[in-house]
Scaffold this motif. Structure first.
Motif, PDB file in Angstrom:
ATOM      1  N   ASP A 193      45.947  18.140 -19.531  1.00 59.56           N
ATOM      2  CA  ASP A 193      46.360  17.935 -20.921  1.00 59.56           C
ATOM      3  C   ASP A 193      45.290  17.107 -21.636  1.00 59.56           C
ATOM      4  OD1 ASP A 193      47.911  18.102 -23.166  1.00 59.56           O
ATOM      5  OD2 ASP A 193      49.357  16.580 -22.543  1.00 59.56           O
ATOM      6  N   ASN A 194      45.073  17.410 -22.927  1.00 57.93           N
ATOM      7  CA  ASN A 194      44.053  16.680 -23.682  1.00 57.93           C
ATOM      8  C   ASN A 194      44.431  16.627 -25.159  1.00 57.93           C
ATOM      9  OD1 ASN A 194      43.058  19.143 -24.988  1.00 57.93           O
ATOM     10  ND2 ASN A 194      42.132  19.633 -23.003  1.00 57.93           N
ATOM     11  N   ASP A 195      43.602  15.945 -25.944  1.00 64.84           N
ATOM     12  CA  ASP A 195      43.889  15.744 -27.369  1.00 64.84           C
ATOM     13  C   ASP A 195      43.967  17.061 -28.126  1.00 64.84           C
ATOM     14  OD1 ASP A 195      43.962  13.035 -27.017  1.00 64.84           O
ATOM     15  OD2 ASP A 195      41.883  12.691 -27.630  1.00 64.84           O
ATOM     16  N   ALA A 196      43.161  18.034 -27.749  1.00 66.67           N
ATOM     17  CA  ALA A 196      43.147  19.317 -28.459  1.00 66.67           C
ATOM     18  C   ALA A 196      44.492  20.027 -28.328  1.00 66.67           C
ATOM     19  CB  ALA A 196      42.024  20.202 -27.928  1.00 66.67           C
ATOM     20  N   TYR A 197      45.003  20.138 -27.107  1.00 66.97           N
ATOM     21  CA  TYR A 197      46.298  20.794 -26.908  1.00 66.97           C
ATOM     22  C   TYR A 197      47.416  20.010 -27.595  1.00 66.97           C
ATOM     23  CZ  TYR A 197      43.795  23.386 -23.263  1.00 66.97           C
ATOM     24  OH  TYR A 197      42.893  24.171 -22.591  1.00 66.97           O
ATOM     25  N   ARG A 198      47.368  18.670 -27.494  1.00 71.54           N
ATOM     26  CA  ARG A 198      48.404  17.858 -28.133  1.00 71.54           C
ATOM     27  C   ARG A 198      48.360  18.001 -29.651  1.00 71.54           C
ATOM     28  NH1 ARG A 198      47.209  14.316 -23.679  1.00 71.54           N
ATOM     29  NH2 ARG A 198      45.497  13.342 -24.863  1.00 71.54           N
ATOM     30  N   HIS A 199      47.164  18.112 -30.218  1.00 70.95           N
ATOM     31  CA  HIS A 199      47.035  18.313 -31.669  1.00 70.95           C
ATOM     32  C   HIS A 199      47.631  19.659 -32.093  1.00 70.95           C
ATOM     33  CE1 HIS A 199      45.337  18.754 -35.656  1.00 70.95           C
ATOM     34  NE2 HIS A 199      44.710  19.840 -35.266  1.00 70.95           N
ATOM     35  N   ILE A 200      47.338  20.705 -31.340  1.00 68.52           N
ATOM     36  CA  ILE A 200      47.830  22.042 -31.689  1.00 68.52           C
ATOM     37  C   ILE A 200      49.343  22.110 -31.552  1.00 68.52           C
ATOM     38  CG2 ILE A 200      47.702  24.497 -31.069  1.00 68.52           C
ATOM     39  CD1 ILE A 200      44.833  23.957 -30.109  1.00 68.52           C
ATOM     40  N   ALA A 201      49.912  21.331 -30.633  1.00 75.65           N
ATOM     41  CA  ALA A 201      51.364  21.351 -30.427  1.00 75.65           C
ATOM     42  C   ALA A 201      52.130  20.891 -31.661  1.00 75.65           C
ATOM     43  CB  ALA A 201      51.739  20.487 -29.226  1.00 75.65           C
ATOM     44  N   TYR A 202      51.473  20.185 -32.601  1.00 70.89           N
ATOM     45  CA  TYR A 202      52.117  19.746 -33.835  1.00 70.89           C
ATOM     46  C   TYR A 202      52.148  20.847 -34.896  1.00 70.89           C
ATOM     47  CZ  TYR A 202      52.497  14.761 -32.690  1.00 70.89           C
ATOM     48  OH  TYR A 202      52.863  13.560 -32.126  1.00 70.89           O
ATOM     49  N   SER A 203      51.593  22.002 -34.619  1.00 69.07           N
ATOM     50  CA  SER A 203      51.480  23.080 -35.609  1.00 69.07           C
ATOM     51  C   SER A 203      52.841  23.698 -35.902  1.00 69.07           C
ATOM     52  CB  SER A 203      50.505  24.140 -35.096  1.00 69.07           C
ATOM     53  OG  SER A 203      49.235  23.575 -34.840  1.00 69.07           O
ATOM     54  N   PRO A 204      52.943  24.481 -37.015  1.00 71.24           N
ATOM     55  CA  PRO A 204      54.224  25.127 -37.359  1.00 71.24           C
ATOM     56  C   PRO A 204      54.767  25.941 -36.188  1.00 71.24           C
ATOM     57  CG  PRO A 204      52.659  25.369 -39.157  1.00 71.24           C
ATOM     58  CD  PRO A 204      51.894  24.750 -38.019  1.00 71.24           C
ATOM     59  N   ILE A 205      56.083  25.894 -36.031  1.00 70.83           N
ATOM     60  CA  ILE A 205      56.726  26.566 -34.903  1.00 70.83           C
ATOM     61  C   ILE A 205      57.599  27.717 -35.409  1.00 70.83           C
ATOM     62  CG2 ILE A 205      58.654  24.915 -34.887  1.00 70.83           C
ATOM     63  CD1 ILE A 205      58.691  25.239 -31.819  1.00 70.83           C
ATOM     64  N   TYR A 206      57.534  28.849 -34.716  1.00 73.85           N
ATOM     65  CA  TYR A 206      58.343  30.017 -35.075  1.00 73.85           C
ATOM     66  C   TYR A 206      59.822  29.624 -35.014  1.00 73.85           C
ATOM     67  CZ  TYR A 206      60.154  34.804 -34.908  1.00 73.85           C
ATOM     68  OH  TYR A 206      60.834  35.971 -35.177  1.00 73.85           O
ATOM     69  N   PRO A 207      60.591  29.891 -36.084  1.00 76.34           N
ATOM     70  CA  PRO A 207      61.937  29.309 -36.194  1.00 76.34           C
ATOM     71  C   PRO A 207      62.980  29.846 -35.217  1.00 76.34           C
ATOM     72  CG  PRO A 207      61.498  30.803 -38.031  1.00 76.34           C
ATOM     73  CD  PRO A 207      60.208  30.658 -37.295  1.00 76.34           C
ATOM     74  N   LYS A 208      62.728  30.956 -34.550  1.00 81.17           N
ATOM     75  CA  LYS A 208      63.691  31.479 -33.584  1.00 81.17           C
ATOM     76  C   LYS A 208      63.246  31.087 -32.181  1.00 81.17           C
ATOM     77  CE  LYS A 208      65.281  35.341 -36.432  1.00 81.17           C
ATOM     78  NZ  LYS A 208      65.507  36.808 -36.508  1.00 81.17           N
ATOM     79  N   PHE A 209      64.056  30.245 -31.525  1.00 81.47           N
ATOM     80  CA  PHE A 209      63.699  29.699 -30.214  1.00 81.47           C
ATOM     81  C   PHE A 209      64.478  30.398 -29.101  1.00 81.47           C
ATOM     82  CE2 PHE A 209      64.066  25.694 -32.944  1.00 81.47           C
ATOM     83  CZ  PHE A 209      62.806  25.866 -33.483  1.00 81.47           C
TER      84      PHE A 209
END
Length: 379
Positions: A193-209
């Protein structure tokens, strides 16, 4: 600010340039981490069964994750950059609707013909016994007169089992001036795990889970309450306190707990009193600071009278002001004690001027002759 997004073809272009300078063709070498334990081996095997994102998910990302423009020329000729349709817009406007595809567009007056855009997005799903957060880079090429061409590149995946244990599957990250510089031709493999993956994880999420049953049992109702999935999901799976806060609707203190990672044990008794009394903590950081101040002044932090204030901000401000006054008194006392120790040197340096006074009808100027007098004047 958000880190800039690197060009998707950056790594490939660099390899192409290297090949043109070389007389022999060398195969591209990628760093591939091997799974270190049975859990990572199982996750890597399961990741190979993931399906590509659906057309519906792709359409949502195109509509919600990038900006949509109409390019207008000074004489009114306007083009929708989504579908390529052109029409005449007589009067300038900030926004418009494409008469062909119905897209709501921001109007930009420009002679430019191309509009490349990039944005990350995520999809929360399940695979076998695992909860998975998939991360994608949406790339959209727009050109006047042409229909937009979106495509998605999978950057990585977060995997959790039912106990909250995590593994990361992703493409290779390379060094560069951007936080998210990747080798887009590298295979998906087990990564740290690194800063790049953690940063991308904050991106908009598809609303149907799609979520595991144990996650819903532990309080997840489809709302992340502004908490990034990579923090909320493992906490709900492995931390009973996070589960309790989620089920009790104490979202602000849950958010503060997961983002600040303080020692909840010191505050848990007070939190339980709030829950039993039906008191909702409106600001986790302010409430925690209030409890610290109450404890400093020797108040009972197990009493609803103190831990469940009707006006949290007002009570917090009063305690802060009281603490500031106390610190000021302590600082003044320290200065006074220091001045007493230094009084001998002060008398030696200023004693020759004692009794000297300058005055007129309005102003009187004299040398301060003792520590007590200096303290009085200071107050």
């Amino acid at each position: 600010g958000s880190p800039q997004v690197a060009e998707p073809q950056q790594a490939e272009n660099r390899h192409q340039s290297d090949r043109t300078r070389s007389t022999t063709t060398q195969p591209i070498q990628f760093l591939i981490m091997k799974p270190r334990n049975k859990f990572e081996k199982a996750v890597l095997a399961q990741s190979k069964s993931l399906r590509p994102i659906t057309k519906r998910q792709m359409n949502w990302a195109f509509r919600e994750c990038i900006d949509h423009y109409a390019y207008r020329l000074p004489k009114g000729r306007t083009t929708c950059m989504d579908c390529g349709h052109g029409w005449l817009m007589a009067e300038p406007s900030d926004n418009c609707t494409c008469p062909k595809c119905g897209a709501r567009l921001k109007v930009r007056q420009t002679f430019e013909r191309k509009l490349p855009q990039k944005q990350y997005f995520t999809v929360l799903t399940t695979s076998g016994e695992y909860q998975v957060l998939r991360m994608f880079l949406l790339v959209v090429e727009m050109e006047k007169g042409c229909k937009a061409k979106p495509y998605a590149l999978e950057i990585g995946q977060y995997w959790w089992n039912a106990q909250g244990r995590m593994a990361v599957i992703g493409i290779q990250r390379v060094s560069g001036c951007y936080i998210d510089t990747f080798s887009f031709g590298s295979p998906l493999a087990v990564r740290n795990d690194n800063d790049a993956y953690r940063h991308i994880a904050y991106s908009p999420i598809y609303p149907k889970f799609k979520v595991l049953d144990v996650l819903r049992r532990n309080g997840f109702d489809g709302d992340f309450h502004d908490i990034v999935p990579t923090k909320l999901i493992p906490a709900l799976l492995s931390d009973s306190r996070a589960e309790t806060l989620m089920k009790a609707g104490q979202y602000p203190i849950l958010h503060h707990y997961l983002t600040s990672r303080f020692d909840m044990e010191r505050y848990w008794a007070s939190v339980r009193i709030c829950i039993r009394n039906g008191y909702t903590i409106s600001d986790g950081s302010m409430w925690r600071d209030t409890i610290d101040l109450l404890r400093h002044f020797g108040k009972d932090t197990n009493s609803p009278k103190y831990v469940c204030p009707s006006d949290l901000k007002s009570e917090h401000d009063k305690l802060v002001a009281r603490r500031n006054r106390q610190r000021e008194r302590e600082r003044t006392e320290q200065q006074r004690m220091k001045a007493i120790k230094d009084e001998r040197n002060y008398l030696k340096a200023k004693g020759m001027f004692f009794g000297l006074v300058f005055s007129d009808s309005l102003i009187r100027v004299k040398v301060i002759e003792s520590v007590e007098e200096m303290e009085t004047e200071g107050r």
